[in-house]
Design a protein around this motif. Sequence first.
Motif, PDB file in Angstrom:
ATOM      1  N   TYR A 275       0.839  -1.198   0.000  1.00 23.25           N
ATOM      2  CA  TYR A 275       0.000   0.000   0.000  1.00 23.25           C
ATOM      3  C   TYR A 275       0.874   1.248   0.000  1.00 23.25           C
ATOM      4  O   TYR A 275       0.646   2.198  -0.763  1.00 23.25           O
ATOM      5  CB  TYR A 275      -0.892  -0.035   1.239  1.00 23.25           C
ATOM      6  N   ILE A 276       1.896   1.235   0.855  1.00 22.10           N
ATOM      7  CA  ILE A 276       2.780   2.388   0.968  1.00 22.10           C
ATOM      8  C   ILE A 276       3.634   2.542  -0.278  1.00 22.10           C
ATOM      9  O   ILE A 276       3.896   3.660  -0.745  1.00 22.10           O
ATOM     10  CB  ILE A 276       3.655   2.261   2.225  1.00 22.10           C
ATOM     11  N   LYS A 277       4.071   1.419  -0.864  1.00 16.77           N
ATOM     12  CA  LYS A 277       4.878   1.482  -2.089  1.00 16.77           C
ATOM     13  C   LYS A 277       4.085   2.103  -3.230  1.00 16.77           C
ATOM     14  O   LYS A 277       4.626   2.879  -4.034  1.00 16.77           O
ATOM     15  CB  LYS A 277       5.361   0.083  -2.467  1.00 16.77           C
ATOM     16  N   THR A 278       2.796   1.790  -3.304  1.00 16.64           N
ATOM     17  CA  THR A 278       1.949   2.405  -4.323  1.00 16.64           C
ATOM     18  C   THR A 278       1.878   3.910  -4.124  1.00 16.64           C
ATOM     19  O   THR A 278       1.976   4.688  -5.079  1.00 16.64           O
ATOM     20  CB  THR A 278       0.535   1.812  -4.283  1.00 16.64           C
ATOM     21  N   ALA A 279       1.729   4.335  -2.863  1.00 18.36           N
ATOM     22  CA  ALA A 279       1.674   5.769  -2.562  1.00 18.36           C
ATOM     23  C   ALA A 279       2.985   6.450  -2.948  1.00 18.36           C
ATOM     24  O   ALA A 279       2.979   7.568  -3.479  1.00 18.36           O
ATOM     25  CB  ALA A 279       1.382   5.979  -1.077  1.00 18.36           C
ATOM     26  N   LEU A 280       4.111   5.793  -2.707  1.00 12.18           N
ATOM     27  CA  LEU A 280       5.404   6.364  -3.078  1.00 12.18           C
ATOM     28  C   LEU A 280       5.543   6.487  -4.591  1.00 12.18           C
ATOM     29  O   LEU A 280       6.072   7.480  -5.110  1.00 12.18           O
ATOM     30  CB  LEU A 280       6.537   5.497  -2.519  1.00 12.18           C
ATOM     31  N   GLU A 281       5.084   5.469  -5.316  1.00  6.76           N
ATOM     32  CA  GLU A 281       5.147   5.513  -6.781  1.00  6.76           C
ATOM     33  C   GLU A 281       4.307   6.663  -7.317  1.00  6.76           C
ATOM     34  O   GLU A 281       4.740   7.385  -8.231  1.00  6.76           O
ATOM     35  CB  GLU A 281       4.665   4.191  -7.362  1.00  6.76           C
ATOM     36  N   TRP A 282       3.123   6.860  -6.743  1.00  7.05           N
ATOM     37  CA  TRP A 282       2.277   7.965  -7.179  1.00  7.05           C
ATOM     38  C   TRP A 282       2.865   9.305  -6.763  1.00  7.05           C
ATOM     39  O   TRP A 282       2.733  10.290  -7.491  1.00  7.05           O
ATOM     40  CB  TRP A 282       0.862   7.783  -6.632  1.00  7.05           C
ATOM     41  N   PHE A 283       3.511   9.345  -5.601  1.00 11.11           N
ATOM     42  CA  PHE A 283       4.168  10.577  -5.160  1.00 11.11           C
ATOM     43  C   PHE A 283       5.202  11.021  -6.194  1.00 11.11           C
ATOM     44  O   PHE A 283       5.279  12.205  -6.556  1.00 11.11           O
ATOM     45  CB  PHE A 283       4.844  10.356  -3.802  1.00 11.11           C
ATOM     46  N   ASP A 284       6.022  10.072  -6.674  1.00 12.44           N
ATOM     47  CA  ASP A 284       7.080  10.400  -7.629  1.00 12.44           C
ATOM     48  C   ASP A 284       6.532  10.833  -8.976  1.00 12.44           C
ATOM     49  O   ASP A 284       7.257  11.455  -9.775  1.00 12.44           O
ATOM     50  CB  ASP A 284       8.005   9.194  -7.815  1.00 12.44           C
ATOM     51  N   VAL A 304       6.604  14.198   4.002  1.00 11.84           N
ATOM     52  CA  VAL A 304       5.654  13.141   3.638  1.00 11.84           C
ATOM     53  C   VAL A 304       6.398  11.976   2.987  1.00 11.84           C
ATOM     54  O   VAL A 304       6.236  10.808   3.370  1.00 11.84           O
ATOM     55  CB  VAL A 304       4.582  13.678   2.667  1.00 11.84           C
ATOM     56  N   LYS A 305       7.211  12.295   2.002  1.00 10.52           N
ATOM     57  CA  LYS A 305       7.951  11.240   1.300  1.00 10.52           C
ATOM     58  C   LYS A 305       8.899  10.500   2.235  1.00 10.52           C
ATOM     59  O   LYS A 305       9.032   9.267   2.153  1.00 10.52           O
ATOM     60  CB  LYS A 305       8.724  11.847   0.133  1.00 10.52           C
ATOM     61  N   GLU A 306       9.557  11.237   3.125  1.00 13.41           N
ATOM     62  CA  GLU A 306      10.491  10.604   4.053  1.00 13.41           C
ATOM     63  C   GLU A 306       9.771   9.657   5.002  1.00 13.41           C
ATOM     64  O   GLU A 306      10.265   8.559   5.296  1.00 13.41           O
ATOM     65  CB  GLU A 306      11.254  11.669   4.837  1.00 13.41           C
ATOM     66  N   ARG A 307       8.601  10.048   5.468  1.00  9.94           N
ATOM     67  CA  ARG A 307       7.830   9.155   6.357  1.00  9.94           C
ATOM     68  C   ARG A 307       7.431   7.884   5.623  1.00  9.94           C
ATOM     69  O   ARG A 307       7.489   6.785   6.185  1.00  9.94           O
ATOM     70  CB  ARG A 307       6.596   9.881   6.894  1.00  9.94           C
ATOM     71  N   LEU A 308       7.007   8.032   4.385  1.00  6.95           N
ATOM     72  CA  LEU A 308       6.604   6.859   3.610  1.00  6.95           C
ATOM     73  C   LEU A 308       7.806   5.956   3.315  1.00  6.95           C
ATOM     74  O   LEU A 308       7.689   4.729   3.357  1.00  6.95           O
ATOM     75  CB  LEU A 308       5.937   7.304   2.307  1.00  6.95           C
ATOM     76  N   ARG A 309       8.957   6.536   3.031  1.00  4.10           N
ATOM     77  CA  ARG A 309      10.162   5.750   2.812  1.00  4.10           C
ATOM     78  C   ARG A 309      10.564   4.977   4.044  1.00  4.10           C
ATOM     79  O   ARG A 309      10.940   3.796   3.982  1.00  4.10           O
ATOM     80  CB  ARG A 309      11.298   6.662   2.364  1.00  4.10           C
ATOM     81  N   ARG A 310      10.509   5.652   5.194  1.00  3.14           N
ATOM     82  CA  ARG A 310      10.851   4.972   6.449  1.00  3.14           C
ATOM     83  C   ARG A 310       9.906   3.803   6.712  1.00  3.14           C
ATOM     84  O   ARG A 310      10.320   2.763   7.215  1.00  3.14           O
ATOM     85  CB  ARG A 310      10.805   5.954   7.618  1.00  3.14           C
ATOM     86  N   ALA A 311       8.636   4.000   6.363  1.00  6.49           N
ATOM     87  CA  ALA A 311       7.639   2.939   6.599  1.00  6.49           C
ATOM     88  C   ALA A 311       7.936   1.699   5.778  1.00  6.49           C
ATOM     89  O   ALA A 311       7.676   0.572   6.229  1.00  6.49           O
ATOM     90  CB  ALA A 311       6.246   3.464   6.274  1.00  6.49           C
TER      91      ALA A 311
END
Length: 314
Positions: A275-284, A304-311
């Motif tokens: 779920y988080i990886k999808t959000a990161l892909e859309w973020f980019d 936001v991006k850093e929190r998602l990366r850490r997750a």
Amino acid sequence: MAEDQMGLVRESFGQALTIKDILTASVIGAFVSTFGTLVGLYLKDVLAVRSFERWKARQTLIGIYRRYRMPIFFAAEELSGRLHSIAKSESPAKGYSVQLLKTQTKRDPTALAGEHYKQYRFVSHVYRLCSFLAWLEMYRRDIGNLDVDALDRNHRLESCLENVRSAIADGWVNSHADIDTWRDCLIFREELRAIGFQMAEDQKDLTILDFGSFSEVLQSDPNGDASARWFYQAALFFDDLQPNKDFRIVRMRLLVVMLTDLMEVLEPGRLPPTYIKTALEWFDDIDRATGGKEWRRAGDKDAVKERLRRATRV
């Protein structure tokens, strides 16, 4: 005789000095005592009161955060899941529009994908958005004039909520040069609050308008001229989505990213890594999708991006 008189003078002079010393010491003692009393009163009536008020405010903030953490999380999870299912495809499903609100449909006994299902699905889109806004409005009411920056957890939550509001309310998120040729639907901040208020109005503690009652209100006023005015505004966000140059799809993807960040702040480690990886892909991809970097203007998007990366590394 002379010596006796001189002795008396010296004794009298010594007594005078002693009285003066005593008076001086008394004045100094009184001053010190008064000063100490004033300092004590200041510490008790000013500093202690202020300290107690700060402690009470912090406890109130902690209580409000705990009170709304899971309702906001679940509402964000439901809304994010629905937005993801809509926006993941370059060609959104056809036939979902506000016109469905005006149609009297009969439920198929098998509940297969007929007109009734489309009507239900469309109303469900709108309900999930309105439900999320209801919890935000209730949280904001309870916060009142409290300083959300007093606690890091409340500050992070408020930052996440502002990112969500920006994705729906800010027109400048669309940086495309041909912005006038794009379809879009903004729901401004006060309108977001109006939707949330109507969802929570006359409801008991920590409850919002149920789906059945919501459907009746929306379908009884399908043009949004009366009781469903604010709900109808939310419905327009999902109305007849198009595959080309429909910025609402971009906003939905941006919302998925910001809602994922919100959920990670509220409940770290609870979301599936995919779920988080999808959000990161859309973020980019948001810079390309929005036509530039203007969408980063509000809030700390790097955080936001850093929190998602850490997750994803947990």
